[in-house]
Write an enzyme that holds these catalytic residues in place. Structure first.
Site, short mmCIF file in Angstrom:
data_model
loop_
_atom_site.label_atom_id
_atom_site.label_comp_id
_atom_site.label_asym_id
_atom_site.label_seq_id
_atom_site.Cartn_x
_atom_site.Cartn_y
_atom_site.Cartn_z
CG HIS A 51 -3.40 -1.18 -2.67
ND1 HIS A 51 -3.83 0.11 -2.45
CD2 HIS A 51 -3.17 -1.70 -1.44
CE1 HIS A 51 -3.85 0.35 -1.15
NE2 HIS A 51 -3.47 -0.73 -0.52
CB SER A 68 -0.96 0.01 1.19
OG SER A 68 -0.34 -0.46 2.34
CG ASN A 126 -4.06 4.51 1.06
OD1 ASN A 126 -5.20 4.51 1.53
ND2 ASN A 126 -3.28 3.45 1.10
CD GLU A 160 -5.51 2.33 -5.07
OE1 GLU A 160 -5.94 3.48 -4.97
OE2 GLU A 160 -4.50 1.94 -4.47
#
Ligand SMILES: NC(=O)c1ccc[n+]([C@@H]2O[C@H](COP(=O)([O-])OP(=O)(O)OC[C@H]3O[C@@H](n4cnc5c(N)ncnc54)[C@H](O)[C@@H]3O)[C@@H](O)[C@H]2O)c1
Length: 509
Positions: free
Chosen positions: A149, A128, A199, A161
């Site tokens: 991800h 991540s 994120n 992702e």
């Protein structure tokens, strides 16, 4: 289902998973459900058996709840196999690693796997925070390495992702994206940049809330209430920080900030660093921003609204829509409206600044600061109303305004003067970060919005959020905040400025 279409048949048949902790098991579960044969490997003895039991338990519960048949559960169980050694993964056409988040460990694992797998097999990482390109850089065939991800818990978070590194082959990206869809997840393609898409987009919510707290605009519980009630967020930023734990979230804040070479938009807060040092991690330590008793947060009660006799009200909101809403509220409350050119000597003056503090707004409009109270009109007057006073506002006028705005039982929050209300500041920062993600070409506009809805649970993606509140208003908030603070954190993204000036939606490419 993913992307609004039926799952495609998977281009892979045999999947290896290395690391069977929280993420590896979730990925294994949905891969088996998508019809793949899954080989599980972990360094720790007994870890694979634990993971098989855990996933088997999920399927047993699914059978009990009649979400799947016993035959299906049996088929899924049979498709989960143990790979006692890495060599047992030799027949896999893709291996996903979900081991410890350390670059050298992931590089070493992929180097080893390159000696075991066929040349056509794909190596995917669930990292991540590390660069996919960096993980691939020590591989002989970096073109087969890709980021894949997932989010925790994997079966419930319906998004993955897909992150090609700089040398990943386009064909590998296509196949892995198809696998994500076959697993029933929305596949968000994004570039290999710090925080990838989700994120990265999540940076503004917590950091701007922490800035509000750091400036003593109001307390953490009020910030949470405003963002839930007025902003429609499922959870306030401080509840979220407590849920994630500062050991995780402060580290992510620092990591993304530094990876972007100290980009001010991502600047973390000294507040969380100190709380982390004190061990106030959140739920897991029974105390974070909130205290937890038997797992329940202890939320301070809101102060009751004061009583007030009807009082003349003069409205200084500058835009027609806000002026109309406030006028309607005064008349529905049955209070007298002062409609003079300038306010009468004792009238309460309601102003509606955007990204400006109540003090500057009052002075700019040539109004008496001691009788001025600002109202946040960004989200209208539904669900909760936010007020802001100047340092000169008399308590009597603050209480008159609270009584008026709460006349119908709608909750009212009062905050100290700030360059922008809580909702304005947090929303403007979320939209601005989302716009910059679009500007950097990290992902397509529609992907940014959908990924943020699914990955962060926001009521709208950042671009749609800007269009919802009005991208010109968002630009005004940021420009005023930048002018007042001089902090480049608030500089507007060119993506936002151009579209706001041209009156185009932020979702337009
Ligand atoms: N937990 C999350 O919310 C989350 C979300 C997205 C991505 N990730 C990423 O997924 C990865 C795994 O995270 P997690 O939360 O599942 O961790 P975890 O600690 O729950 O599980 C990691 C597992 O990997 C095993 N392991 C460690 N090194 C190994 C090695 N060299 N070879 C084989 N097995 C090894 C450990 O024994 C453990 O079972 C990390 O890269 C993390 O950053 C985590």
């Amino acid at each position: 289902m993913s992307n609004g279409t039926s799952p495609q048949p998977t281009p892979f048949h045999t999947l290896g998973i290395v690391g069977t902790g929280a993420m590896g098991r979730g990925i294994a579960q949905i891969a088996a459900q998508a019809g793949l044969t899954v080989y599980l490997h972990d360094l720790r003895e007994g870890a694979v058996a634990e993971a098989q039991d855990f996933i088997g338990g999920m399927w047993s519960r699914g059978v009990q709840k009649q979400r799947l048949s016993e035959t299906e559960a049996e088929r899924f169980r049979a498709s989960l196999k143990e790979a006692a050694t890495l060599e047992d993964l030799a027949g896999c056409d893709i291996v996903i690693e979900a081991i410890v988040e350390k670059l050298d460990a992931k590089q070493a694992l992929f180097e080893q796997l390159e000696g075991i797998l066929d040349e056509g097999a794909v190596l995917a990482t669930n990292t991540s925070s590390l660069s996919v390109t960096a993980i691939a850089s020590t591989c002989r065939l970096p073109q087969r390495v890709i980021g894949f991800h997932f989010f925790n818990p994997v079966p419930l978070m319906k998004i993955v992702e897909v992150i090609p590194g700089l040398r990943t082959a386009p064909e590998v990206t296509e196949r892995v994206a198809a696998l994500g869809q076959a697993m029933g997840h929305f596949t968000a393609r994004a570039t290999d940049t710090p925080g990838f898409l989700v994120n990265h987009a999540g940076r503004a919510f917590g950091t701007e809330a922490l800035r509000l707290l750091g400036e003593s605009v109001t307390d953490h519980a009020t910030i949470d209430r405003i963002l839930v009630d007025q902003g429609g967020f499922r959870m306030g930023p401080f509840s979220l920080l407590d849920l994630t734990g500062l050991d995780v979230s402060h580290a992510v804040m620092e990591s993304i900030y530094h990876q972007y070479y100290e980009e001010p938009r991502f600047r973390p807060s000294p507040l969380t660093r100190q709380r982390l040092t004190a061990g106030l991690l959140g739920r897991k330590s029974d105390e974070g921003f909130y205290r937890y008793l038997d797992g329940k947060p202890q939320v301070p009660e809101e102060a009751p609204l004061p009583e007030a006799q009807p009082h003349p009200v003069w409205i200084g909101a500058e835009d027609d829509a806000s002026r109309r809403l406030l006028t309607d509220l005064v008349s529905a409350a049955g209070w007298p409206l002062d409609s003079g050119e300038v306010p009468a000597t004792d009238a309460l003056c309601l102003i509606a600044p955007l990204g400006e503090d109540a003090t500057s707004c009052a002075l700019r409009l040539n109004l008496p600061a001691e009788r001025c109270v600002a109202v946040d009109m960004l989200a209208g007057l539904e669900r909760r109303r936010s007020l802001m006073t100047t340092p000169a506002t008399q308590m009597q006028y603050r209480d008159i305004a609270r009584a008026l705005l709460g006349y119908d039982g709608t909750p009212v929050s009062v905050m100290n003067d700030s360059n922008g209300f809580v909702l304005q500041r947090v929303v403007a920062c979320i939209v601005n970060v989302g716009c910059d993600i679009a500007q950097q070409g990290v992902a397509e506009p529609a992907t940014i919005d959908r990924a943020v809805e699914l990955g962060l649970g926001y009521p709208r993606g950042p671009l749609a959020m800007g269009d919802h509140y009005g991208n010109r208003r968002i630009l005004t908030i940021l420009d005023n905040m930048l002018a007042a603070t001089g902090d480049p954190r608030y500089r507007a993204s060119p993506w936002l400025r151009r579209r706001a000036i041209l009156d185009l939606p932020l979702t337009s490419a």
